[in-house]
Design a protein around this motif. Structure first.
Motif, mmCIF file in Angstrom:
data_model
loop_
_atom_site.group_PDB
_atom_site.id
_atom_site.type_symbol
_atom_site.label_atom_id
_atom_site.label_comp_id
_atom_site.label_asym_id
_atom_site.label_seq_id
_atom_site.Cartn_x
_atom_site.Cartn_y
_atom_site.Cartn_z
ATOM 1 N N VAL A 57 0.830 -1.206 0.000
ATOM 2 C CA VAL A 57 0.000 0.000 0.000
ATOM 3 C C VAL A 57 0.862 1.252 0.000
ATOM 4 C CG1 VAL A 57 -1.626 1.328 1.403
ATOM 5 C CG2 VAL A 57 -2.031 -1.086 0.994
ATOM 6 N N SER A 58 1.887 1.282 0.834
ATOM 7 C CA SER A 58 2.740 2.476 0.866
ATOM 8 C C SER A 58 3.497 2.653 -0.447
ATOM 9 C CB SER A 58 3.698 2.434 2.049
ATOM 10 O OG SER A 58 4.603 1.379 1.910
ATOM 11 N N ASN A 59 3.932 1.550 -1.060
ATOM 12 C CA ASN A 59 4.631 1.645 -2.341
ATOM 13 C C ASN A 59 3.700 2.016 -3.489
ATOM 14 O OD1 ASN A 59 7.077 1.040 -1.180
ATOM 15 N ND2 ASN A 59 6.994 -1.124 -1.706
ATOM 16 N N SER A 60 2.417 1.710 -3.358
ATOM 17 C CA SER A 60 1.479 2.052 -4.435
ATOM 18 C C SER A 60 1.349 3.569 -4.573
ATOM 19 C CB SER A 60 0.119 1.411 -4.190
ATOM 20 O OG SER A 60 -0.489 1.948 -3.048
ATOM 21 N N PHE A 61 1.387 4.292 -3.467
ATOM 22 C CA PHE A 61 1.328 5.749 -3.548
ATOM 23 C C PHE A 61 2.600 6.317 -4.165
ATOM 24 C CE2 PHE A 61 -2.131 5.125 -0.610
ATOM 25 C CZ PHE A 61 -3.021 6.109 -0.990
ATOM 26 N N VAL A 62 3.714 5.699 -3.879
ATOM 27 C CA VAL A 62 4.982 6.140 -4.471
ATOM 28 C C VAL A 62 4.966 5.903 -5.977
ATOM 29 C CG1 VAL A 62 7.469 5.725 -4.542
ATOM 30 C CG2 VAL A 62 6.283 5.799 -2.344
ATOM 31 N N LEU A 64 2.415 5.768 -7.909
ATOM 32 C CA LEU A 64 1.455 6.674 -8.527
ATOM 33 C C LEU A 64 1.977 8.108 -8.569
ATOM 34 C CD1 LEU A 64 -1.910 5.440 -6.969
ATOM 35 C CD2 LEU A 64 -1.182 5.216 -9.347
ATOM 36 N N GLY A 65 3.089 8.337 -7.908
ATOM 37 C CA GLY A 65 3.646 9.686 -7.854
ATOM 38 C C GLY A 65 2.990 10.561 -6.825
ATOM 39 N N LEU A 66 2.314 9.939 -5.881
ATOM 40 C CA LEU A 66 1.637 10.666 -4.808
ATOM 41 C C LEU A 66 2.237 10.298 -3.478
ATOM 42 C CD1 LEU A 66 -2.048 9.972 -5.827
ATOM 43 C CD2 LEU A 66 -0.806 12.076 -6.219
ATOM 44 N N SER A 67 2.459 11.299 -2.658
ATOM 45 C CA SER A 67 2.775 10.948 -1.285
ATOM 46 C C SER A 67 1.435 10.762 -0.581
ATOM 47 C CB SER A 67 3.590 12.050 -0.597
ATOM 48 O OG SER A 67 2.770 13.157 -0.322
ATOM 49 N N ALA A 68 1.407 10.026 0.462
ATOM 50 C CA ALA A 68 0.145 9.723 1.158
ATOM 51 C C ALA A 68 -0.496 11.002 1.674
ATOM 52 C CB ALA A 68 0.392 8.740 2.296
ATOM 53 N N ASP A 69 0.296 11.963 2.166
ATOM 54 C CA ASP A 69 -0.259 13.198 2.699
ATOM 55 C C ASP A 69 -0.916 14.035 1.616
ATOM 56 O OD1 ASP A 69 0.692 12.495 5.211
ATOM 57 O OD2 ASP A 69 2.606 13.503 4.887
ATOM 58 N N VAL A 70 -0.295 14.113 0.442
ATOM 59 C CA VAL A 70 -0.856 14.885 -0.661
ATOM 60 C C VAL A 70 -2.149 14.248 -1.162
ATOM 61 C CG1 VAL A 70 -0.463 15.631 -3.047
ATOM 62 C CG2 VAL A 70 1.365 15.814 -1.365
ATOM 63 N N ALA A 71 -2.200 12.930 -1.240
ATOM 64 C CA ALA A 71 -3.393 12.229 -1.698
ATOM 65 C C ALA A 71 -4.561 12.467 -0.743
ATOM 66 C CB ALA A 71 -3.116 10.737 -1.849
ATOM 67 N N GLU A 72 -4.308 12.461 0.549
ATOM 68 C CA GLU A 72 -5.376 12.686 1.530
ATOM 69 C C GLU A 72 -5.896 14.113 1.433
ATOM 70 O OE1 GLU A 72 -3.989 11.537 5.365
ATOM 71 O OE2 GLU A 72 -4.028 9.417 4.876
ATOM 72 N N MET A 73 -5.011 15.074 1.169
ATOM 73 C CA MET A 73 -5.433 16.456 1.040
ATOM 74 C C MET A 73 -6.254 16.657 -0.232
ATOM 75 S SD MET A 73 -1.963 18.311 2.427
ATOM 76 C CE MET A 73 -2.329 19.832 1.620
ATOM 77 N N ALA A 74 -5.945 15.926 -1.291
ATOM 78 C CA ALA A 74 -6.680 16.067 -2.552
ATOM 79 C C ALA A 74 -8.113 15.584 -2.425
ATOM 80 C CB ALA A 74 -5.968 15.278 -3.654
ATOM 81 N N VAL A 75 -8.358 14.588 -1.593
ATOM 82 C CA VAL A 75 -9.705 14.050 -1.427
ATOM 83 C C VAL A 75 -10.522 14.904 -0.471
ATOM 84 C CG1 VAL A 75 -11.006 12.063 -0.586
ATOM 85 C CG2 VAL A 75 -8.989 11.729 -2.003
ATOM 86 N N SER A 76 -9.872 15.516 0.506
ATOM 87 C CA SER A 76 -10.582 16.322 1.511
ATOM 88 C C SER A 76 -11.252 17.529 0.921
ATOM 89 C CB SER A 76 -9.622 16.793 2.596
ATOM 90 O OG SER A 76 -8.968 15.717 3.179
#
Length: 76
Positions: A57-62, A64-76
């Motif tokens: 899961v952590s590598n999937s965000f990498v 995709l070119g997304l850090s986990a923090d940026v992805a969470e902010m994009a959905v919020s």
């Protein structure tokens, strides 16, 4: 999986306390039950599978070119 489903999966997987798998009082059998996608999918994972899933899961965000923090902010 959609980005929202991937974020939900990441939240569920990262919230698993792996230390509990080594304490027989907290997790006697060493298994984790994980329900995904509005209860359409059910995973029953042992300790090693939980560790592998956390890494995946952590590598999937990498990848995709997304850090986990940026992805969470994009959905919020």
């Amino acid at each position: 999986m959609s980005l929202c489903q991937l974020l939900s999966l990441r939240h569920k997987v990262m919230s698993i306390n792996i230390e509990n798998h080594f304490d027989s009082d907290l997790n006697a059998h060493g298994f984790e039950v994980l329900m995904l996608c509005n209860k359409e999918h059910l995973f029953i994972l042992n300790t090693l599978e939980v560790l592998d899933l956390k890494k995946l899961v952590s590598n999937s965000f990498v990848s995709l070119g997304l850090s986990a923090d940026v992805a969470e902010m994009a959905v919020s």
